[in-house]
Design an enzyme around this catalytic site. Structure first.
Site, short mmCIF file in Angstrom:
data_model
loop_
_atom_site.label_atom_id
_atom_site.label_comp_id
_atom_site.label_asym_id
_atom_site.label_seq_id
_atom_site.Cartn_x
_atom_site.Cartn_y
_atom_site.Cartn_z
N TYR A 160 -15.67 -8.23 -4.15
CA TYR A 160 -14.90 -7.17 -3.48
C TYR A 160 -14.96 -5.83 -4.24
O TYR A 160 -14.72 -5.79 -5.44
CB TYR A 160 -13.43 -7.59 -3.33
CG TYR A 160 -12.57 -6.43 -2.99
CD1 TYR A 160 -11.69 -5.89 -3.91
CD2 TYR A 160 -12.75 -5.76 -1.77
CE1 TYR A 160 -10.97 -4.75 -3.63
CE2 TYR A 160 -12.03 -4.62 -1.48
CZ TYR A 160 -11.16 -4.12 -2.41
OH TYR A 160 -10.49 -2.98 -2.14
N HIS A 217 -7.64 -9.53 -4.30
CA HIS A 217 -8.08 -9.56 -2.91
C HIS A 217 -8.02 -10.95 -2.30
O HIS A 217 -8.97 -11.41 -1.64
CB HIS A 217 -9.48 -8.97 -2.80
CG HIS A 217 -9.64 -8.08 -1.59
ND1 HIS A 217 -10.31 -8.48 -0.47
CD2 HIS A 217 -9.16 -6.84 -1.34
CE1 HIS A 217 -10.25 -7.50 0.43
NE2 HIS A 217 -9.56 -6.50 -0.06
N GLU A 241 -2.72 -7.33 -7.60
CA GLU A 241 -2.57 -7.21 -6.15
C GLU A 241 -3.15 -8.40 -5.41
O GLU A 241 -4.22 -8.89 -5.76
CB GLU A 241 -3.29 -5.94 -5.71
CG GLU A 241 -3.24 -5.65 -4.23
CD GLU A 241 -3.95 -4.36 -3.88
OE1 GLU A 241 -4.31 -4.20 -2.71
OE2 GLU A 241 -4.16 -3.53 -4.80
N ARG A 288 3.17 -3.16 -0.29
CA ARG A 288 1.94 -2.39 -0.05
C ARG A 288 1.65 -2.08 1.41
O ARG A 288 0.49 -1.83 1.78
CB ARG A 288 0.72 -3.18 -0.59
CG ARG A 288 0.62 -3.37 -2.03
CD ARG A 288 -0.33 -2.43 -2.73
NE ARG A 288 -1.74 -2.51 -2.30
CZ ARG A 288 -2.43 -1.42 -2.01
NH1 ARG A 288 -1.85 -0.23 -2.09
NH2 ARG A 288 -3.69 -1.51 -1.63
N HIS A 317 -0.60 1.18 0.88
CA HIS A 317 -2.04 1.00 1.01
C HIS A 317 -2.66 2.34 1.36
O HIS A 317 -2.13 3.09 2.16
CB HIS A 317 -2.27 -0.02 2.13
CG HIS A 317 -3.67 -0.47 2.30
ND1 HIS A 317 -4.32 -0.45 3.53
CD2 HIS A 317 -4.57 -0.98 1.43
CE1 HIS A 317 -5.54 -0.91 3.38
NE2 HIS A 317 -5.72 -1.24 2.13
N GLU A 344 -1.92 4.49 -3.39
CA GLU A 344 -3.37 4.34 -3.48
C GLU A 344 -4.00 5.58 -2.83
O GLU A 344 -3.62 5.96 -1.72
CB GLU A 344 -3.81 3.08 -2.73
CG GLU A 344 -5.31 2.83 -2.71
CD GLU A 344 -5.68 1.52 -2.00
OE1 GLU A 344 -6.80 1.03 -2.22
OE2 GLU A 344 -4.84 1.00 -1.23
C1 CS2 Z 1 -8.18 -3.09 -0.35
C2 CS2 Z 1 -8.66 -2.55 0.95
O1 CS2 Z 1 -7.60 -0.91 -0.93
C3 CS2 Z 1 -7.30 -2.09 -1.05
O2 CS2 Z 1 -6.34 -2.48 -1.70
O3 CS2 Z 1 -7.57 -4.31 -0.34
O4 CS2 Z 1 -9.64 -1.65 0.68
C4 CS2 Z 1 -9.15 -3.56 1.94
O5 CS2 Z 1 -10.24 -4.25 1.46
C5 CS2 Z 1 -9.52 -2.89 3.24
O6 CS2 Z 1 -8.51 -2.07 3.67
C6 CS2 Z 1 -9.82 -3.91 4.32
O7 CS2 Z 1 -9.95 -3.31 5.54
MG MG Z 2 -5.96 -4.49 -1.64
#
Ligand code: CS2
Ligand code: MG
Length: 408
Positions: A160, A217, A241, A288, A317, A344
């Site tokens: 990821y 993730h 997270e 989040r 988020h 974020e």
């Molecule tokens: C991730 C996201 O930013 C984050 O914390 O978990 O980028 C996530 O992978 C995407 O929003 C999925 O659509």
């Molecule tokens: Mg995330």
């Protein structure tokens, strides 16, 4: 006062932003974001086919009643598609409210609780030296907090938010293009053996003050997550997270029983009901949710208020799939929230994005400064919007080495 028209636009620079524009008989209009990553056409259709026909003629100032009308009126409640569509309407109605009051939204929420909101950037690397360079880049840019994601030696494929090759880490953004998902191969044991040591090296290199965040993730079982959270305790992470999939909310108890590492969860939640148990049992430290995914400002404010009663701070988020409209709504909530934690934030500010969504919001020295323009403080250029069209995308699927389907 009446709503006279509403339009949905799908498209944007590198992203399928779903933008809603609600127009009124007083010439004041409101904007909202309904971008559901890699499922964008669905909230757009929900708005076009079901919600907009009802909106026309309604009084835009009755935002609470309109929220309840669509939430309860749907009969089949919640879910990412409906809540993203409601979220866009709600954002646009609050935008109109702020413009009518000639006030930035944070004033309508109760005013500022801080002058700048702490944000975190995404540092990443195909390997640890690459990641160290990426972190240094953001520290030099004034960030006080960075999320760190690292390629794991021997991992069958890049996991990821990690680039395939070194040197590609600056402003790395996951490529979701194509309707057929690509497959990633994941090896939990390799990750569990390598990542705690890598995080320790990062802490030693950058010292105690830099806030370090890491996104698992959803890749660990509750037992593995408890073991991992305990192993990284000495690193003193700002947060860990999504250590384990959040559907099973009691699973988080195991992590609490074994570690004091702060836990952040919520980006996949669409309503208060998805996180009520987590919040009331105080199984997380940061919530989040995203304003678009969780039904707009009206509903997210309720989640923030409940979280505040349980010592839980916000950590909205802010992935690149959220348009500047969603980010602006969150910026106003961040300026007001008594239990604000962190936001974020990826510098998307490409000239194309700024042209499509003009705004005076500023990011400086790791803090986000919301402008005093009325409403959300972000506009939308329809002429620019005509340059963009929808391009299908999909989230990768993840398999273990024996072929078992796992969590992206
Ligand atoms: C991730 C996201 O930013 C984050 O914390 O978990 O980028 C996530 O992978 C995407 O929003 C999925 O659509
Ligand atoms: Mg995330």
């Amino acid at each position: 006062m009446k709503i006279t028209n509403a339009k949905v636009f799908v498209g944007g620079p590198g992203k399928n932003y779903v933008t809603l524009k609600i127009e009124t008989d007083q010439g004041v209009y409101g904007l909202g974001d309904a971008t559901l990553n890699n499922r964008e056409t669905l909230p757009a259709a929900y708005l076009q086919d079901y919600l907009i026909p009802c909106l026309i003629g309604m009084d835009p100032r009755r935002s609470e009643d309109i929220w309840q009308f669509f939430y309860r009126g749907a009969y089949f409640r919640r879910g990412p598609i409906a809540m993203a569509a409601f979220g866009a309407i709600d954002m646009a109605l609050w935008d109109i409210k702020g413009k009518l009051a000639n006030m930035p939204l944070y004033q309508l929420f109760g005013g500022k609780s801080r002058d700048g909101a702490l944000v975190y950037a995404h540092a990443t690397g195909a390997d640890l030296p690459d990641l160290m360079e990426s972190i240094a880049h953001y520290v030099d840019a004034g960030y006080k907090a960075v999320r760190v994601q690292c390629g794991i030696p021997g991992m069958p494929s890049a996991s990821y938010a990690v680039p395939e090759t070194s040197g590609a880490s600056k402003h790395y953004i996951t490529d979701f293009s194509g309707i057929r998902p690509r497959t990633e191969i994941w090896d939990t044991d390799r990750y569990m053996r390598y990542m705690p040591g890598a995080l320790t090296e990062i802490r030693e290199r950058f010292g105690p003050d830099l806030k370090l965040l890491h996104d698992v993730h959803h890749r660990l079982t509750p037992r593995e997550a408890a073991q991992f959270a305990k192993a990284v305790e000495p690193v003193n992470l700002f947060w860990l997270e999504d250590p384990t999939p959040a559907e099973d909310q009691t699973a988080l108890k195991l992590i609490r029983q074994h570690s004091t590492t702060p836990i952040a969860i919520g980006e996949v939640f669409n309503s208060l009901h998805d996180c009520q148990h987590l919040i009331e049992q105080e199984l997380i430290d940061f919530i989040r949710v995203a304003v678009t995914y969780a039904g707009g400002i009206t509903h997210v404010k309720r989640i923030v208020e409940l979280a505040g009663m349980h010592h839980i701070r916000t950590g909205f988020h802010g992935a690149p799939s959220h348009s500047p409209l969603c980010m602006a709504a969150q910026a106003h909530l961040n300026a007001w929230a008594p239990n604000f934690g962190i936001q974020e934030y990826l510098v998307l500010g490409t000239p194309e994005c700024d042209a499509l969504f003009p705004s005076d919001h500023q990011m400086q020295d790791g803090l986000f400064h919301v402008s005093d323009a009325p409403g959300l403080g972000v506009d939308f250029d329809e002429t620019q919007a005509a340059r963009y069209c929808y391009a299908p995308g999909s989230h990768p699927v993840v398999r273990l080495q024996d072929g078992t389907l796992w969590n992206y």
